[in-house]
Structures are given as structure tokens and as C-alpha cells.
Design an enzyme around this catalytic site. Sequence first.
Site, mmCIF file in Angstrom:
data_model
loop_
_atom_site.group_PDB
_atom_site.id
_atom_site.type_symbol
_atom_site.label_atom_id
_atom_site.label_comp_id
_atom_site.label_asym_id
_atom_site.label_seq_id
_atom_site.Cartn_x
_atom_site.Cartn_y
_atom_site.Cartn_z
ATOM 1 N N HIS A 7 -6.234 -6.435 -2.464
ATOM 2 C CA HIS A 7 -7.196 -6.219 -1.213
ATOM 3 C C HIS A 7 -7.547 -7.356 -1.281
ATOM 4 O O HIS A 7 -8.025 -7.602 0.822
ATOM 5 C CB HIS A 7 -8.252 -5.456 -1.829
ATOM 6 C CG HIS A 7 -7.930 -4.036 -2.074
ATOM 7 N ND1 HIS A 7 -9.408 -3.139 -2.741
ATOM 8 C CD2 HIS A 7 -7.098 -2.840 -1.532
ATOM 9 C CE1 HIS A 7 -9.364 -1.579 -3.018
ATOM 10 N NE2 HIS A 7 -7.965 -1.658 -1.957
ATOM 11 N N THR A 8 -6.954 -8.078 -1.852
ATOM 12 C CA THR A 8 -6.980 -9.887 -1.730
ATOM 13 C C THR A 8 -5.906 -10.428 0.607
ATOM 14 O O THR A 8 -6.317 -11.328 1.610
ATOM 15 C CB THR A 8 -6.518 -11.084 -2.400
ATOM 16 O OG1 THR A 8 -6.703 -12.523 -1.453
ATOM 17 C CG2 THR A 8 -4.705 -10.916 -2.666
ATOM 18 N N ASP B 193 8.998 8.566 -6.861
ATOM 19 C CA ASP B 193 9.758 9.021 -6.076
ATOM 20 C C ASP B 193 10.147 9.243 -4.258
ATOM 21 O O ASP B 193 10.674 9.856 -3.974
ATOM 22 C CB ASP B 193 9.707 10.130 -6.380
ATOM 23 C CG ASP B 193 8.447 10.991 -5.827
ATOM 24 O OD1 ASP B 193 7.694 10.106 -4.733
ATOM 25 O OD2 ASP B 193 8.978 12.346 -5.677
ATOM 26 N N ASP C 249 -11.033 -9.145 2.428
ATOM 27 C CA ASP C 249 -10.970 -10.497 1.755
ATOM 28 C C ASP C 249 -11.310 -11.645 3.105
ATOM 29 O O ASP C 249 -10.565 -12.417 3.102
ATOM 30 C CB ASP C 249 -10.150 -11.014 1.297
ATOM 31 C CG ASP C 249 -10.111 -11.822 -0.019
ATOM 32 O OD1 ASP C 249 -11.539 -12.264 0.395
ATOM 33 O OD2 ASP C 249 -9.775 -12.381 -0.578
ATOM 34 N N ASN D 24 -2.749 9.069 3.923
ATOM 35 C CA ASN D 24 -1.678 8.433 4.457
ATOM 36 C C ASN D 24 -1.460 7.845 6.546
ATOM 37 O O ASN D 24 -0.489 7.194 6.506
ATOM 38 C CB ASN D 24 -0.514 9.275 3.922
ATOM 39 C CG ASN D 24 -0.864 9.067 2.396
ATOM 40 O OD1 ASN D 24 -1.431 7.942 2.211
ATOM 41 N ND2 ASN D 24 -0.260 9.793 2.345
ATOM 42 N N SER E 159 8.457 10.150 -2.157
ATOM 43 C CA SER E 159 8.513 10.960 -1.505
ATOM 44 C C SER E 159 7.384 11.066 -0.068
ATOM 45 O O SER E 159 7.317 11.979 0.707
ATOM 46 C CB SER E 159 7.829 12.352 -2.573
ATOM 47 O OG SER E 159 6.258 11.444 -3.129
ATOM 48 N N ARG F 153 0.926 -1.433 -0.097
ATOM 49 C CA ARG F 153 0.069 -0.056 0.136
ATOM 50 C C ARG F 153 0.486 1.424 -0.353
ATOM 51 O O ARG F 153 1.044 2.190 -0.681
ATOM 52 C CB ARG F 153 -1.178 -0.041 1.370
ATOM 53 C CG ARG F 153 -1.951 1.206 1.371
ATOM 54 C CD ARG F 153 -3.021 0.805 2.686
ATOM 55 N NE ARG F 153 -3.464 2.396 2.455
ATOM 56 C CZ ARG F 153 -4.295 2.938 3.584
ATOM 57 N NH1 ARG F 153 -3.241 2.531 4.496
ATOM 58 N NH2 ARG F 153 -4.542 3.732 3.869
ATOM 59 N N HIS G 23 0.445 4.034 -3.128
ATOM 60 C CA HIS G 23 0.099 5.350 -2.340
ATOM 61 C C HIS G 23 1.470 6.465 -2.778
ATOM 62 O O HIS G 23 1.333 7.500 -3.195
ATOM 63 C CB HIS G 23 0.489 6.096 -1.205
ATOM 64 C CG HIS G 23 -1.317 5.374 -0.435
ATOM 65 N ND1 HIS G 23 -2.099 5.650 0.750
ATOM 66 C CD2 HIS G 23 -2.312 4.346 -0.656
ATOM 67 C CE1 HIS G 23 -3.193 5.380 0.610
ATOM 68 N NE2 HIS G 23 -3.183 4.449 0.134
ATOM 69 N N ASP G 24 2.707 6.145 -2.636
ATOM 70 C CA ASP G 24 3.641 6.849 -3.330
ATOM 71 C C ASP G 24 3.353 7.277 -4.547
ATOM 72 O O ASP G 24 4.158 8.463 -5.197
ATOM 73 C CB ASP G 24 5.047 5.727 -2.632
ATOM 74 C CG ASP G 24 6.264 6.889 -3.129
ATOM 75 O OD1 ASP G 24 6.197 8.040 -2.674
ATOM 76 O OD2 ASP G 24 7.109 6.574 -3.728
ATOM 77 N N VAL H 272 1.208 9.380 -5.737
ATOM 78 C CA VAL H 272 1.298 11.182 -5.659
ATOM 79 C C VAL H 272 3.057 11.647 -6.089
ATOM 80 O O VAL H 272 3.935 11.449 -5.674
ATOM 81 C CB VAL H 272 0.841 11.318 -4.214
ATOM 82 C CG1 VAL H 272 1.427 13.275 -3.940
ATOM 83 C CG2 VAL H 272 0.017 11.265 -3.950
#
Length: 346
Positions: free
Chosen positions: A214-215, A99, A265, A118, A101, A87, A91-92, A95
Site C-alpha cells: 500500500h506504500t 492461474d 501512503d 475488480n 483467471s 494489485r 487479486h488473481d 481467486v
Amino acid sequence: MASSYLSSVILNKTNELRKRRRDRVMAIKNLLVLAVLLSVIGVSVANPKGLDLNYYKHRCPDAEAIVRRTTVQYVSRQTSLAAALLRMHFHDCFVRGCDGSILLKSPTKDAERDAIPNLSVRGYEVVDAAKAALEKKCPGVVSCADVLALVARDAVLVINGPWWPVPLGRRDGRISRKSEVNLPSPFAGIAALKKNFFDKGLNTKDLVVLSGAHTIGISNCGLINSRIYNFTGKGDFDPSMNPSYVRALKKRCKPTDFRTSLEMDPGSVKKFDSHYFNIVAQKKGLFTSDSTLLDDAETKTYIDTQVSTAGSSFNKDFSESMVKLGFVEILTGNKGEIRRKCAFVN
């Protein structure tokens, strides 16, 4: 004596030639692997965005082994970190690209990691430990962005999930702003989700395939309470949900409960497999963003195919989509930097 010496010379030369041949074969194999991957993601072999499967071969040849060893050490003790680290990588990349960030800290709490979506991201200690080990061996060489990409891959592998190649050479970004965090929302419909993915160079198949992560996902009652108790403001639940699933969720989540954890799940959360698609097909997707995958012809067809074939292509598809994700808006060449510590710019 002369005959023995000559035989020794010939043997040594033969062994040298064999080694050179093996090295050439390995180089060709690596090039072919990269060529296949790049053809999948639509990038030419001549200019693969500056990334290379052997990027650290000479400057830090043990880089991948060091990251893998650290990741195994952490994830084998706490397997839920696999989902957390995967995850974090996602998420990195969504956005400012992949990199690193998301790893940056801000004294004023206005970095990406401080944005509401986050605040529940965890696993930073794994990335920091891997980076620290790399700095001891090869100071100033391996980027935090590459470390995170490798950690995410290796964490999934620890729980017997699919493996995928990670071309390397990303550089670290110097900017991290909370205000720029605009991730695909768990409350979003299919049109918004497709736009989120298209804006990053990913397609509809990538959307449904990567949703399959999402499993191994874990969420909480706070994100679904309105969906099961007051969907339209009239004390109702989302009609796209299976009523039996709603009843089960209500037993676990009381109206004022925002903390109790939920498996995305149920019954298969500790195993990386295609069971998530079975759940969604039964209208038991936890989020709106899960259920809405049945609202699009392409995503629904993919779900139906995985259900009917017991996920025959899911691991392969997931690997390919993860490679594509790892190329999103990367920094290479002279852009960015190689951070010494992942939480701070140099």
C-alpha cells in the site's frame, strides 16, 4: 606448424572446459537459489510444485527479457501502473490461485474482472502486449499466468522497488467466475484478514508484509467516507483513526464525494519503501484493514520494528512473501492450458 596446431587444440579444449564449468556453476547457483526460496515457503526441492526458475530456458529463452522490455516501456511512461499490476497479480492469486483467471473476459460480464472489487483493476494492456510479443517469438509456450507474475515483479522494479525471483511453469485456468471473487476486504478486521491469508497458505507475517504494498497504493473517497463521516451511524468517525488525519481527509473528501483519489501512503506514494508502516503506526491507515494491523501482537511488532529500523528488512521480507504468493493454488503439468490470448480460453 604442428606446435601451433597443438596449441590451438589445447586452447579450444581449455575454453570448452571453462564454459562447461561456468554452466555447471550457474546451474548449481540457480538450484541453490531455488532451494533457499523453497525452504522459505515450505516446499521440498525434490518437488517444487512443478515450477522452475529456468522453465523456459530451452523453449523460449528470451521470455523474461521480452516481458521485462514490454513492462518497462509501459510503466516508465505511467508509473502508477506499478501499483495497478501488483494489485492485479494479488487479486488473481486470491481467486482460484495464480492461474491468470482474472484476465479472462466474459460476454455476459460474469467473469472475475467483472466483480465489484475488480472493476478498478487496470493494466490489462501491459499483460496483453507482453503476451503478444511472446506469441510472435514463442507461440503457445508461455502462460498468461506466468506473464502476469513476471509483469508484477518487473513493474515494481521499474519504480526502484525490490526484485524477487519468479519460478515459472504455471498454466492458465479455464474458469473465471464473478461469484467466486472473495478478496481480503478493506473493511475487514484482523481476524478475517488472517483467515483470508491462512486459507491461501500464507501466514500472519505475509499479511503485514504484503500490506506494505500500500506504500504505492491509490484509492478514492468512496471507500472511506463512511469511516470518517458516519462510522457507527451517529455522524462519527472511526476512533482508531488519528483525529488530525480525519480532518485532513474531510478537507479532501466531501460526504457525497466518491471519486476523488487518495494516496494510501501520503508523501511517499511514488516510492516503494517502508514509509507505509510509519503511517499505520501513527494511526493514519486509510482502510480499516490497514489500521487493524495494530490490533494483533505479531503484526504490530513487525510494524514497530520497521519503523524503528527504517524498514531494514522490508524489501527482503516483501520479496520472500511475493514468492510465496506466486505459488498459491497454481496449475501445472496437464492441468489448465496455455492461452493464445490472455482474455480468452483456447
